[in-house]
Design a protein around this motif. Structure first.
Motif, mmCIF file in Angstrom:
data_model
loop_
_atom_site.group_PDB
_atom_site.id
_atom_site.type_symbol
_atom_site.label_atom_id
_atom_site.label_comp_id
_atom_site.label_asym_id
_atom_site.label_seq_id
_atom_site.Cartn_x
_atom_site.Cartn_y
_atom_site.Cartn_z
ATOM 1 N N THR A 108 55.169 34.654 51.785
ATOM 2 C CA THR A 108 54.814 33.284 50.896
ATOM 3 C C THR A 108 54.167 32.095 51.644
ATOM 4 O O THR A 108 54.966 32.049 52.778
ATOM 5 N N GLN A 109 53.429 31.235 51.132
ATOM 6 C CA GLN A 109 53.196 30.040 51.911
ATOM 7 C C GLN A 109 53.949 29.193 51.147
ATOM 8 O O GLN A 109 53.892 27.731 51.653
ATOM 9 N N ASP A 110 54.843 29.333 50.096
ATOM 10 C CA ASP A 110 55.705 28.339 49.608
ATOM 11 C C ASP A 110 56.882 28.063 50.590
ATOM 12 O O ASP A 110 57.218 28.905 51.522
ATOM 13 N N LEU B 137 57.629 40.135 50.025
ATOM 14 C CA LEU B 137 56.379 39.452 50.129
ATOM 15 C C LEU B 137 56.138 38.263 51.299
ATOM 16 O O LEU B 137 57.462 38.031 51.662
ATOM 17 N N ARG C 187 63.608 30.974 41.497
ATOM 18 C CA ARG C 187 62.354 31.086 41.200
ATOM 19 C C ARG C 187 61.593 32.231 42.111
ATOM 20 O O ARG C 187 61.674 32.175 43.520
ATOM 21 N N LYS C 188 60.877 33.065 41.756
ATOM 22 C CA LYS C 188 60.059 34.045 42.328
ATOM 23 C C LYS C 188 59.163 33.242 43.296
ATOM 24 O O LYS C 188 58.225 32.423 42.969
ATOM 25 N N PRO C 189 58.947 33.329 44.619
ATOM 26 C CA PRO C 189 57.915 32.634 45.589
ATOM 27 C C PRO C 189 56.660 33.270 45.192
ATOM 28 O O PRO C 189 56.718 34.371 44.784
ATOM 29 N N THR C 190 55.646 32.379 45.435
ATOM 30 C CA THR C 190 54.109 33.023 45.276
ATOM 31 C C THR C 190 53.798 34.219 46.278
ATOM 32 O O THR C 190 54.070 33.562 47.728
ATOM 33 N N ARG C 191 53.286 35.228 46.003
ATOM 34 C CA ARG C 191 52.894 36.267 47.162
ATOM 35 C C ARG C 191 51.550 35.687 47.710
ATOM 36 O O ARG C 191 50.561 35.327 47.083
ATOM 37 N N ALA C 192 51.569 35.533 49.307
ATOM 38 C CA ALA C 192 50.633 35.373 49.931
ATOM 39 C C ALA C 192 49.760 36.479 50.074
ATOM 40 O O ALA C 192 49.744 37.074 51.204
ATOM 41 N N ASN D 266 65.249 28.178 45.584
ATOM 42 C CA ASN D 266 64.273 28.662 44.779
ATOM 43 C C ASN D 266 64.108 30.269 45.571
ATOM 44 O O ASN D 266 63.158 31.098 44.976
#
Ligand SMILES: [Cu+2]
Length: 155
Positions: free
Chosen positions: A54-56, A52, A66-71, A62
């Motif tokens: 991510t913008q995280d 993925l 913690r799974k980063p948020t998919r952009a 992390n």
């Protein structure tokens, strides 16, 4: 002479806490000021595990915890000048926006690579990784969704 020790400890604490804060300030506020006004700066980090973008902000812990948020979809407005700051959290990735003939540009781990474009037409712009980076490579893609400002042209 107790107060001198206290002052010494305080001085060390100020340096230890102040330095990272200054670096963070420089990275966020300082960097944005290099761009022309009304530039939309988008930070994208490629993550091979899970495949993925991510913008995280990936800061090590992390990545695993913690799974980063998919952009998956990034909203833009027609007329935006966009600067994409590309990072890799792990291995060599690459970045391309085929419809705009941008890239592929290599995105090595530990470097920031920048790509700029003008979102001057409405529509969907797919971006993706061009480098076979992991078994989940094909999932490393997303779309810029450019919202129309009224003009009919699309990509
Ligand atoms: Cu890839």
């Amino acid at each position: 002479m107790k107060w001198k020790e206290t002052a010494g400890v305080l001085a060390v604490l100020i340096v230890l806490l102040g330095l990272p804060m200054m670096l963070k300030y420089w990275r966020t506020v300082g960097m944005i000021h290099r761009y022309p006004p009304n530039t939309k700066v988008i930070r994208l980090t490629a993550v091979a595990d899970g495949g993925l973008w991510t913008q995280d902000e990936i800061v090590g812990y992390n990545y695993w915890w913690r799974k980063p948020t998919r952009a998956g979809e990034i909203a833009l407005n027609q007329g935006d000048h966009v600067v994409v700051q590309l990072h890799s959290a792990d291995v060599l990735h690459s970045f391309a926006i085929p419809l705009l003939h941008i890239g592929p540009v290599e995105v090595p781990a530990g470097h920031t690579v920048e790509v700029a474009f003008d979102a001057n037409r409405p529509g969907d712009l797919t971006f993706l990784c061009w480098q076979v980076c992991s078994p989940e490579h094909s999932k490393l893609q997303g779309d810029f969704i450019v919202k129309s400002n009224g003009s009919e042209d699309s990509w």
